[in-house]
Design a protein around this motif. Structure first.
Motif, PDB file in Angstrom:
ATOM      1  N   GLU A 128       0.684  -1.014  -0.036  1.00 59.55           N
ATOM      2  CA  GLU A 128       0.068   0.109   0.148  1.00 59.55           C
ATOM      3  C   GLU A 128       0.898   1.326   0.016  1.00 59.55           C
ATOM      4  O   GLU A 128       2.038   1.146   0.443  1.00 59.55           O
ATOM      5  CB  GLU A 128      -0.908  -0.110   1.408  1.00 59.55           C
ATOM      6  CG  GLU A 128      -1.958   1.155   1.428  1.00 59.55           C
ATOM      7  CD  GLU A 128      -2.811   0.816   2.550  1.00 59.55           C
ATOM      8  OE1 GLU A 128      -3.074   1.943   3.193  1.00 59.55           O
ATOM      9  OE2 GLU A 128      -3.105  -0.192   2.932  1.00 59.55           O
ATOM     10  N   MET A 129       0.383   2.383  -0.495  1.00 55.11           N
ATOM     11  CA  MET A 129       1.291   3.726  -0.661  1.00 55.11           C
ATOM     12  C   MET A 129       1.589   4.031   0.639  1.00 55.11           C
ATOM     13  O   MET A 129       0.593   4.003   1.661  1.00 55.11           O
ATOM     14  CB  MET A 129       0.415   4.688  -1.553  1.00 55.11           C
ATOM     15  CG  MET A 129       0.215   4.298  -3.023  1.00 55.11           C
ATOM     16  SD  MET A 129      -0.848   5.383  -3.831  1.00 55.11           S
ATOM     17  CE  MET A 129       0.197   6.808  -3.821  1.00 55.11           C
ATOM     18  N   LEU A 130       2.630   4.540   0.950  1.00 56.16           N
ATOM     19  CA  LEU A 130       3.113   5.179   2.162  1.00 56.16           C
ATOM     20  C   LEU A 130       2.432   6.739   2.283  1.00 56.16           C
ATOM     21  O   LEU A 130       2.056   7.194   1.101  1.00 56.16           O
ATOM     22  CB  LEU A 130       4.771   5.361   2.194  1.00 56.16           C
ATOM     23  CG  LEU A 130       5.536   3.809   2.227  1.00 56.16           C
ATOM     24  CD1 LEU A 130       6.985   4.112   2.281  1.00 56.16           C
ATOM     25  CD2 LEU A 130       5.062   3.039   3.486  1.00 56.16           C
ATOM     26  N   ASP A 131       2.562   7.243   3.428  1.00 58.43           N
ATOM     27  CA  ASP A 131       2.061   8.379   3.648  1.00 58.43           C
ATOM     28  C   ASP A 131       2.516   9.500   2.577  1.00 58.43           C
ATOM     29  O   ASP A 131       1.959  10.178   2.083  1.00 58.43           O
ATOM     30  CB  ASP A 131       1.958   8.963   4.913  1.00 58.43           C
ATOM     31  CG  ASP A 131       1.029   8.248   5.942  1.00 58.43           C
ATOM     32  OD1 ASP A 131      -0.056   7.690   5.381  1.00 58.43           O
ATOM     33  OD2 ASP A 131       1.209   8.056   7.127  1.00 58.43           O
ATOM     34  N   GLU A 132       3.666   9.390   2.660  1.00 57.33           N
ATOM     35  CA  GLU A 132       4.816  10.461   1.852  1.00 57.33           C
ATOM     36  C   GLU A 132       4.387  10.175   0.379  1.00 57.33           C
ATOM     37  O   GLU A 132       4.392  11.392  -0.341  1.00 57.33           O
ATOM     38  CB  GLU A 132       6.163  10.317   1.970  1.00 57.33           C
ATOM     39  CG  GLU A 132       7.000   9.085   1.574  1.00 57.33           C
ATOM     40  CD  GLU A 132       8.479   9.098   1.853  1.00 57.33           C
ATOM     41  OE1 GLU A 132       8.701  10.002   2.429  1.00 57.33           O
ATOM     42  OE2 GLU A 132       8.971   8.243   1.186  1.00 57.33           O
ATOM     43  N   GLU A 133       4.091   9.077  -0.001  1.00 58.43           N
ATOM     44  CA  GLU A 133       3.556   8.896  -1.461  1.00 58.43           C
ATOM     45  C   GLU A 133       2.150   9.494  -1.964  1.00 58.43           C
ATOM     46  O   GLU A 133       1.874   9.856  -3.109  1.00 58.43           O
ATOM     47  CB  GLU A 133       3.742   7.238  -1.857  1.00 58.43           C
ATOM     48  CG  GLU A 133       5.124   6.665  -1.674  1.00 58.43           C
ATOM     49  CD  GLU A 133       5.171   5.358  -2.135  1.00 58.43           C
ATOM     50  OE1 GLU A 133       5.995   4.812  -2.713  1.00 58.43           O
ATOM     51  OE2 GLU A 133       4.285   4.494  -1.259  1.00 58.43           O
ATOM     52  N   LEU A 134       1.288   9.474  -0.692  1.00 57.83           N
ATOM     53  CA  LEU A 134       0.026   9.932  -1.151  1.00 57.83           C
ATOM     54  C   LEU A 134       0.066  11.638  -1.011  1.00 57.83           C
ATOM     55  O   LEU A 134      -0.905  12.229  -1.541  1.00 57.83           O
ATOM     56  CB  LEU A 134      -0.908   9.941   0.225  1.00 57.83           C
ATOM     57  CG  LEU A 134      -1.265   8.397   0.036  1.00 57.83           C
ATOM     58  CD1 LEU A 134      -2.289   8.025   1.622  1.00 57.83           C
ATOM     59  CD2 LEU A 134      -2.272   8.055  -0.906  1.00 57.83           C
ATOM     60  N   THR A 135       1.267  12.325  -0.881  1.00 61.20           N
ATOM     61  CA  THR A 135       1.107  13.567  -1.177  1.00 61.20           C
ATOM     62  C   THR A 135       1.185  14.122  -2.285  1.00 61.20           C
ATOM     63  O   THR A 135       0.893  15.424  -2.606  1.00 61.20           O
ATOM     64  CB  THR A 135       2.650  14.303  -0.559  1.00 61.20           C
ATOM     65  OG1 THR A 135       3.578  13.540  -1.251  1.00 61.20           O
ATOM     66  CG2 THR A 135       2.913  14.081   0.920  1.00 61.20           C
ATOM     67  N   CYS A 136       1.470  13.234  -3.399  1.00 55.94           N
ATOM     68  CA  CYS A 136       1.166  13.643  -4.897  1.00 55.94           C
ATOM     69  C   CYS A 136      -0.370  13.375  -5.178  1.00 55.94           C
ATOM     70  O   CYS A 136      -0.759  13.604  -6.558  1.00 55.94           O
ATOM     71  CB  CYS A 136       1.942  12.830  -5.592  1.00 55.94           C
ATOM     72  SG  CYS A 136       1.695  10.962  -5.752  1.00 55.94           S
ATOM     73  N   ASP A 200       8.324   5.354   9.627  1.00 51.68           N
ATOM     74  CA  ASP A 200       7.768   5.575   8.381  1.00 51.68           C
ATOM     75  C   ASP A 200       7.136   4.475   7.590  1.00 51.68           C
ATOM     76  O   ASP A 200       6.269   4.653   6.509  1.00 51.68           O
ATOM     77  CB  ASP A 200       9.127   5.995   7.427  1.00 51.68           C
ATOM     78  CG  ASP A 200       9.902   6.990   7.734  1.00 51.68           C
ATOM     79  OD1 ASP A 200       9.424   7.851   8.261  1.00 51.68           O
ATOM     80  OD2 ASP A 200      11.226   6.662   7.915  1.00 51.68           O
TER      81      ASP A 200
END
Length: 261
Positions: A128-136, A200
């Motif tokens: 699953e996408m990490l939180d930092e990857e969801l920033t985009c 993270d």
């Protein structure tokens, strides 16, 4: 007497012919009447690959009356009844092609063009996408994917549908435990080469998406799921970090119907 495999419209045996139907047969079935009612399809899904098949099964199982008729339109053949790695032999392979435009400079066989799609040959994790990857991702969409707890969004639904909420049941043993421990120790090292710390990393889906009635994830249960002996003395906080590294399972059986009656 040895019999050779029969070449049919869908497979090299008779399985596909019993599981799949031609488009004309699907149309003809919709024109039939049962109990004075025609049997039109309630849902039509375009594409019976990885996601279309899962959506079809979810919609069918979610219907408690079992009366919903679902048509899955797939241009590719039916080549395997389940994950290729679960087959008793490795003879043959799904028809691989480039579904858009062939190009001689493209050294790639293409996507799996068949019922079941790429899920037939997956052999790894579905992270699953990490939180930092969801920033985009736009804030509204990110909130729908993974809203703040205790709400559960589309990631939670997907985790249940593709089976990653369960811990894996096919990667285990002393070597797996040793490699997981080595990765754990490496990530515990400040400034490690990955650039990640355990803070993270997301918790295992079983931790983040509990279902009603599930037992609490205490040290005893985590040791069992991690394949550790009952005498293991690893602290709970480290067991929780080790569980972050555990491969979610995707071995739950899935069905790939051409269309359901």
């Amino acid at each position: 007497m040895a019999l050779s495999s029969e070449s049919t419209s869908f497979t090299l045996d008779n399985m596909g012919r019993f599981l799949c139907n031609t488009l004309q047969e699907a149309r003809d079935s919709a024109g039939q009447s049962v109990g004075g009612r025609t049997r039109e399809f309630d849902v039509i899904i375009i594409g019976g690959g990885t996601f279309g098949s899962v959506v079809a099964e979810h919609l069918f199982i979610a219907d408690t009356t079992r009366s919903r008729r679902i048509l899955v339109l797939e241009a590719g053949p039916f080549v395997l009844p389940e994950h290729v790695q679960n087959m008793p032999f490795m003879g043959g392979a799904p028809d691989m092609r480039i579904p858009w435009a062939n190009h001689p400079a493209l050294n790639y066989a293409g996507l799996l063009f068949a019922v079941g799609g790429r899920s037939l040959t997956w052999g790894g994790w579905s992270p699953e996408m990490l939180d930092e990857e969801l920033t985009c991702v736009a804030a509204l969409d990110a909130g729908r994917l993974r809203p703040a707890a205790p709400a559960q969004g589309y990631f939670a639904q997907a985790s249940r549908q593709i089976g990653v909420k369960d811990t894996n049941d096919f990667i285990y043993g002393p070597l797996h435990v040793a490699l997981r421990k080595q990765l754990h120790d490496g990530l515990k090292t400040p400034g490690n080469e990955t650039g990640f710390a355990f803070a993270d990393l997301l918790d295992h889906p079983a931790v983040r998406y509990p279902d009603p009635g599930e037992p609490p994830l205490d040290a005893k249960l985590l040791r069992d799921w991690l394949g550790l002996p009952a005498s293991d003395t690893t602290p709970l906080v480290d067991l929780q970090d080790l569980f972050k590294l555990e491969a979610p399972s995707r071995s739950s059986p899935r069905r790939y119907p051409a269309f359901s009656d």
